[in-house]
Design an enzyme around this catalytic site. Structure first.
Site, PDB file in Angstrom:
ATOM      1  N   HIS A  25       0.820  -1.218   0.000  1.00  0.00           N
ATOM      2  CA  HIS A  25       0.000   0.000   0.000  1.00  0.00           C
ATOM      3  C   HIS A  25       0.847   1.258   0.000  1.00  0.00           C
ATOM      4  O   HIS A  25       0.355   2.326  -0.331  1.00  0.00           O
ATOM      5  CB  HIS A  25      -1.053  -0.018   1.118  1.00  0.00           C
ATOM      6  CG  HIS A  25      -0.556   0.269   2.502  1.00  0.00           C
ATOM      7  ND1 HIS A  25      -0.188  -0.704   3.404  1.00  0.00           N
ATOM      8  CD2 HIS A  25      -0.403   1.437   3.159  1.00  0.00           C
ATOM      9  CE1 HIS A  25       0.170  -0.150   4.549  1.00  0.00           C
ATOM     10  NE2 HIS A  25       0.060   1.157   4.430  1.00  0.00           N
TER      11      HIS A  25
ATOM     12  N   ASP B 133       1.420  -7.727   2.420  1.00  0.00           N
ATOM     13  CA  ASP B 133       1.440  -6.292   2.110  1.00  0.00           C
ATOM     14  C   ASP B 133       2.873  -5.772   1.908  1.00  0.00           C
ATOM     15  O   ASP B 133       3.409  -5.060   2.748  1.00  0.00           O
ATOM     16  CB  ASP B 133       0.732  -5.522   3.238  1.00  0.00           C
ATOM     17  CG  ASP B 133       0.419  -4.085   2.858  1.00  0.00           C
ATOM     18  OD1 ASP B 133       0.940  -3.605   1.831  1.00  0.00           O
ATOM     19  OD2 ASP B 133      -0.329  -3.432   3.602  1.00  0.00           O
TER      20      ASP B 133
ATOM     21  N   SER C 293       4.062   2.317   8.385  1.00  0.00           N
ATOM     22  CA  SER C 293       3.883   1.288   7.377  1.00  0.00           C
ATOM     23  C   SER C 293       5.157   1.154   6.580  1.00  0.00           C
ATOM     24  O   SER C 293       5.761   2.148   6.180  1.00  0.00           O
ATOM     25  CB  SER C 293       2.743   1.634   6.439  1.00  0.00           C
ATOM     26  OG  SER C 293       1.556   1.143   6.982  1.00  0.00           O
TER      27      SER C 293
HETATM   28  N1  ARG Z   1      -4.606   0.202   7.715  1.00  0.00           N
HETATM   29  C1  ARG Z   1      -3.286   0.240   7.207  1.00  0.00           C
HETATM   30  C2  ARG Z   1      -2.708   1.686   7.285  1.00  0.00           C
HETATM   31  O1  ARG Z   1      -3.276   2.531   7.879  1.00  0.00           O
HETATM   32  C3  ARG Z   1      -3.170  -0.369   5.865  1.00  0.00           C
HETATM   33  C4  ARG Z   1      -3.925   0.283   4.769  1.00  0.00           C
HETATM   34  C5  ARG Z   1      -3.788  -0.340   3.437  1.00  0.00           C
HETATM   35  N2  ARG Z   1      -4.800  -1.312   3.132  1.00  0.00           N
HETATM   36  C6  ARG Z   1      -6.050  -1.018   2.689  1.00  0.00           C
HETATM   37  N3  ARG Z   1      -6.904  -1.979   2.492  1.00  0.00           N
HETATM   38  N4  ARG Z   1      -6.423   0.209   2.419  1.00  0.00           N
HETATM   39  O2  ARG Z   1      -2.336   2.346   6.405  1.00  0.00           O
HETATM   40  N1  ASP Z   2      -1.170   1.225   7.963  1.00  0.00           N
HETATM   41  C1  ASP Z   2      -0.494   2.335   8.586  1.00  0.00           C
HETATM   42  C2  ASP Z   2       0.459   3.039   7.624  1.00  0.00           C
HETATM   43  O1  ASP Z   2       0.182   3.106   6.455  1.00  0.00           O
HETATM   44  C3  ASP Z   2       0.175   1.905   9.837  1.00  0.00           C
HETATM   45  C4  ASP Z   2      -0.731   2.049  11.003  1.00  0.00           C
HETATM   46  O2  ASP Z   2      -1.487   3.021  11.027  1.00  0.00           O
HETATM   47  O3  ASP Z   2      -0.631   1.232  11.908  1.00  0.00           O
HETATM   48  O4  ASP Z   2       1.395   3.679   8.012  1.00  0.00           O
END
Ligand code: ARG
Ligand code: ASP
Length: 722
Positions: free
Chosen positions: A85, A221, A652
Site C-alpha cells: 500500500h 502487504d 507502514s
Molecule cells: N490500515 C493500514 C494503514 O493505515 C493499511 C492500509 C492499506 N490497506 C487497505 N486496504 N487500504 O495504512
Molecule cells: N497502515 C499504517 C500506515 O500506512 C500503519 C498504522 O497506522 O498502523 O502507516
C-alpha cells in the site's frame, strides 16, 4: 531506611511500567533512556548498534519513503522493502488495462526492467542534534504567540545557515513535546527510486477493506524498490546512467521467525499521534469529529464503490483514492469503539485529578499551572462547532474533485492579478500539468454523483450561515434538486476535462482569467471558501492557537508534575524506535487471538472470484503442494504476526527487527481493538501487525520466482548467528 528502600522499589516499578510497550522513542536518546529497558525485554544488541553517527548502524538502513511511509534497505545494491500500500501509487501509475500490475503484480528480473517513479524519494537520516537552546534563545514570557513564533523562525533560519553539512545534504528542524524541544536533522534524499517488484493485489492487499485494521490477518502487504545514485554513490536526479546505491548498512533477514514473548522493535517514521490531550479533546473526537468524518466518507465510499464494481477502468482509476478514503474511515470507527470501550475519557479525567492534586500540593507548581486544565476545557468547548465545520468543509471539498480542480485555477487568476502576463504564463503551465495528471484517474460520472450526495450533506447537516449563499441560490433555481444542481454546475464548468480546459485557457491572459472567474465550479468553490473563512476560520484559528499554547504549557506541566514517568514525544514524521514483545491478546471475554497466522488462514478466507478474497491460482497450487521451500516451518507457511509495538500511520513499511537487529517482519497495520493507540495507548489490546518476512520471501522466491532478488539478500538463522 526500610521505608526509603521500599519507595525506591515502587519508584522503579512505576518507572518500568511507564517504559515498557508504550512509546515512540528518539533513536539518539536510546542509550540514555531506553537501552536498559530494551535489554530487560530481551534485546541482545546495544543502543549504539541502532543509532551511531561515527560508524554504520541500523539507522543507515532506514528511509522515509516518499515522506508518507517507511522503507528499509535489504541488500548492498540498494534494494528497498516497503508495503504494497506504500508502493501502490507507483504500481497504479504504471498500470493499464494491457499491463495491469495492480491485478497481476510486477517483477523486474534484472535492473533494466525496473521502472522509474517521478516524485518518489527516499530520505536517510545522517544525524540528529538537540537545538532547543538555540531555537528558543531570546524568548521572553511577555512576547505574544506571534512574536514568539517569529523569533523562533528567525533562530531556526540562522541555525540552518550555521550547521555544517555536505552540499548534497539537507537540514530540517522539528519541534517536539508540543514545541518544548527542538531537534535538527541532517538528511540525504535520493530521488531516483525504481519499482522492482509487487505481488498482485490479491496477495498484497488480500482481504482489502474487510480485513483492513483487523486481526487475524493474511495479507502479503509488501513491494520492492531500488535506490539509484550517481556514479559517486551520492544523490542524483533520475538518469539512465545512475547505478544501484551502495548503502552504509543493509538489513540481514532472519529465517527463524518469532516466538511468544520475543523482543521486537520497529524502526521508522510514525506520522502523527496525540497522546497528551485533555480529556475533553478525546471526548470531542469520539462524539463530534470522528462521527462527522465517518458520515461523509460512508456516503462517498458507497458512490465510488458502486462505479468501481461495474466498470473495470474506473476500478483501476479509483483504486488508490478508494483505499485512501476507506482506510481512515475505518480507522476512525475503530477509534470511536476503542476509546469508548476502554473508558479513555474517564481514565484521562482520573489522570487529570491526580495532576491537579500534585499541582495544588506544591507551591511552585501551583503558581505555574493552577487553572490550566480549566482553561483547556473551556477552549475545547468553544472550538467544538468550528471544529465540526472544519471537518465538514475539508472532507466535502476534498471528495468532490471538480471543486479541487477549480481551486487549482486560483493560482492562475492570482498570478495575473499580481504580476500580469509574466507570472500568469508560469502559473498556467503549472496548473495545466497538475490538472492533466489528475484527469488520468478521474471519472465525471463518479464525481457528479459525489457532488449530488455530498452537497446534500453540506446543506442538511450544517448551520445555515455556514452554507455558501451562492450554492443556496443555485439549489433554489434547480427546485432543491441536487442531481439537477450537479448537472447545472458541470454543464457550466470547464475545469474537469482536458478538452474543455483547453478551451477555457485559450485566449489573451485577460480573457482567460475572466473566463475562469465566470466558470461555475470556480465561483462555487470560491464562495464556499469565502463563507467558511468569514463564518468559521477566524474563530477556529484563534482558538486553535490558544489551544496550541495551552497544550504546550500542559506538556511541560505533565513533565514537571509526573517526574517519575518517562516521556516520549508525540509522533511527527521523524525517525523513531518502538519496541515490545510478541504477544497474543484478548479482544473480548472468552476470545483469545494467537500471535501468528499461517497460510491455512489464507485458504480459509479464499472465495473464488471475490473482489476481496480471491487468490492467484499459482498460490493455491503452491499451498496444495506444500511447496514452501526454506520459508516454511514443519510443513506450514507463516504469514503475519502481531506484537506490542507502539506504531502509527507512517510506520507502514517499517522493519520489525529481532533481538539481534535482524529483519523478521514488515510492519503494516494495527489491530481493530487498538486503533485508538494514537490517542490512548492501552498495552492490553494495542498490537501492531507485521507480515512475516518468510511470507515475503516465499512470494518472491516461489510465487514470482525472482531468484535475482533472493540472490542479492543476506539470510541468517540460528546456525549462522554468533
Ligand atoms: N490500515 C493500514 C494503514 O493505515 C493499511 C492500509 C492499506 N490497506 C487497505 N486496504 N487500504 O495504512
Ligand atoms: N497502515 C499504517 C500506515 O500506512 C500503519 C498504522 O497506522 O498502523 O502507516
Amino acid at each position: 531506611m526500610k521505608k526509603y528502600f521500599l519507595l525506591a522499589i515502587i519508584g522503579l516499578s512505576v518507572f518500568y511500567k511507564g517504559f515498557a510497550e508504550e512509546g515512540m522513542w528518539l533513536p539518539q536518546l536510546l542509550q540514555s533512556m531506553n537501552e536498559k529497558d530494551m535489554k530487560r525485554m530481551g534485546m541482545k544488541i546495544n543502543a549504539s548498534d541502532i543509532y551511531n553517527i561515527n560508524r554504520g548502524s541500523l539507522k543507515d538502513a532506514i528511509v522515509s519513503f516518499g515522506g508518507f511511509c517507511t522503507a528499509e534497505v535489504i541488500s548492498d545494491k540498494g534494494l528497498l522493502l516497503t508495503n504494497h500500500h506504500c508502493g501502490f501509487d507507483a504500481i497504479q501509475t504504471h498500470s493499464s488495462l494491457q499491463n495491469n500490475y495492480i491485478k497481476n503484480g510486477f517483477w523486474a528480473y534484472n535492473n533494466g526492467q525496473e521502472l522509474k517513479n517521478e516524485g518518489l524519494f527516499a530520505t536517510f537520516i545522517v544525524r540528529i542534534e538537540d537545538v532547543t537552546k538555540a531555537v528558543l534563545s531570546g524568548l521572553r514570557d511577555d512576547l505574544s504567540e506571534k512574536e514568539r513564533q517569529g523569533l523562533i523562525d528567525k533562530n531556526m533560519a540562522a541555525l540552518k545557515q550555521m550547521v555544517k553539512k555536505e552540499s548534497y545534504q539537507d537540514i530540517l528542524i522539528r519541534s517536539f513535546f508540543e514545541a518544548n524541544k527542538y531537534y535538527l536533522f541532517v538528511t540525504e534524499t535520493y530521488r531516483d527510486v525504481r519499482l522492482v517488484g509487487a505481488p498482485p493485489s490479491s496477495i498484497g492487499n488480500y482481504g482489502k477493506d474487510t480485513d483492513n485494521w483487523m486481526w487475524p490477518r493474511h495479507t502479503g502487504d509488501f513491494s520492492m524498490f531500488r535506490i539509484y545514485a550517481g556514479k559517486n554513490n551520492k544523490p542524483a536526479a533520475y538518469s539512465p546512467d545512475n547505478v544501484p546505491y551502495q548503502p552504509k548498512r543493509s538489513l540481514q533477514i532472519s529465517l527463524d521467525g518469532v516466538k511468544e514473548g520475543d523482543f521486537t522493535m520497529v524502526f521508522g517514521f510514525p506520522g502523527r499521534t496525540n497522546e497528551y490531550l485533555h480529556s475533553s479533546a478525546i471526548e470531542q473526537t469520539v462524539r463530534v469529529n470522528d462521527p462527522a468524518k465517518v458520515g461523509i466518507r460512508t456516503k462517498a465510499l458507497q458512490v465510488i464503490d458502486g462505479f468501481m464494481r461495474s466498470d473495470e477502468t474506473i476500478g483501476i482509476q479509483y483504486a488508490k483514492k478508494y483505499a485512501n478514503i476507506s482506510n481512515a474511515w475505518k480507522k476512525w470507527q475503530g477509534e470511536i469503539l476503542g476509546l469508548t470501550k476502554s473508558n479513555a475519557v474517564q481514565k484521562r479525567k482520573e489522570m487529570e485529578d491526580g495532576f491537579e492534586k500534585i499541582v495544588l500540593s506544591k507551591p511552585e507548581l501551583n503558581v505555574a499551572y493552577v487553572g490550566l486544565l480549566n482553561n483547556l476545557k473551556t477552549a475545547y468547548d468553544k472550538i467544538e462547532p468550528y471544529g465540526f465545520a472544519r471537518d465538514y468543509f475539508s472532507e466535502i471539498t476534498s471528495k468532490i474533485e471538480i471543486l479541487g480542480f477549480a481551486n487549482q485555477l486560483k493560482a492562475v487568476v492570482n498570478a495575473y492579478e499580481k504580476n500580469g502576463e509574466a507570472g500568469y504564463a508560469e502559473a498556467k503551465t503549472k496548473a495545466i500539468k497538475r490538472l492533466e495528471d489528475d484527469y488520468g484517474d478521474y471519472s465525471v460520472a463518479v464525481d457528479k454523483k459525489l457532488f449530488e450526495v455530498l452537497m446534500d450533506m453540506y446543506v442538511a447537516d450544517q448551520k445555515d450561515n455556514y452554507v455558501s449563499p451562492f450554492f443556496k441560490s443555485l439549489l433554489k433555481q434547480n427546485n432543491n434538486n441536487y442531481a439537477k444542481t450537479a448537472d447545472a454546475v458541470f454543464s457550466q464548468s470547464k475545469v474537469y476535462d482536458s478538452k474543455k480546459l483547453q478551451t477555457l485557457l485559450t485566449g489573451s491572459a485577460k480573457d482567460v482569467t475572466e473566463a475562469i472567474t465566470n466558470d461555475m465550479a470556480y465561483q462555487l468553490i470560491l464562495d464556499m471558501q469565502e463563507t467558511f473563512s468569514k463564518e468559521v476560520a477566524g474563530n477556529l484559528n484563534a482558538l486553535q492557537a490558544e489551544i496550541n499554547q495551552l497544550q504546550r504549557i500542559y506538556m511541560k506541566a505533565q513533565m514537571d508534575v509526573f517526574t517519575k514517568k518517562a516521556f516520549y514525544p508525540d509522533a511527527n514524521s521523524t525517525l523513531r524506535v518502538t519496541y515490545g514483545n510478541v504477544k497474543d491478546y484478548q479482544p473480548r471475554d472468552g476470545v483469545k487471538y494467537e500471535f501468528q497466522s499461517y497460510m491455512e488462514g489464507v485458504m480459509e478466507k479464499y472465495v473464488p472470484g471475490d473482489y476481496e478474497f480471491d487468490l492467484p491460482k499459482k498460490m493455491i497450487d503452491l499451498y496444495n503442494k506444500k511447496d514452501f521451500g526454506r520459508w516454511g516451518v514443519n510443513g506450514r507457511q507463516p504469514v503475519c504476526f502481531i506484537a506490542a509495538n507502539h506504531t502509527t500511520g507512517g510506520n507502514s513499511g517499517s522493519p520489525a527487527l529481532d533481538a539481534y537487529g535482524n529483519l523478521v517482519g514488515l510492519n503494516f497495520d494495527r489491530v481493530w481493538e487498538g486503533t485508538m493507540s494514537d490517542i490512548n495507548y492501552d498495552p492490553s489490546i494495542c498490537r501492531n501487525i507485521m507480515v512475516d518476512i518468510r511470507y515475503v520471501m516465499f512470494i518472491v522466491d516461489k510465487y514470482a520466482e525472482a531468484k535475482n532478488l533472493i540472490a542479492e539478500m543476506k539470510f541468517v538463522s540460528k546456525k549462522t548467528k554468533k
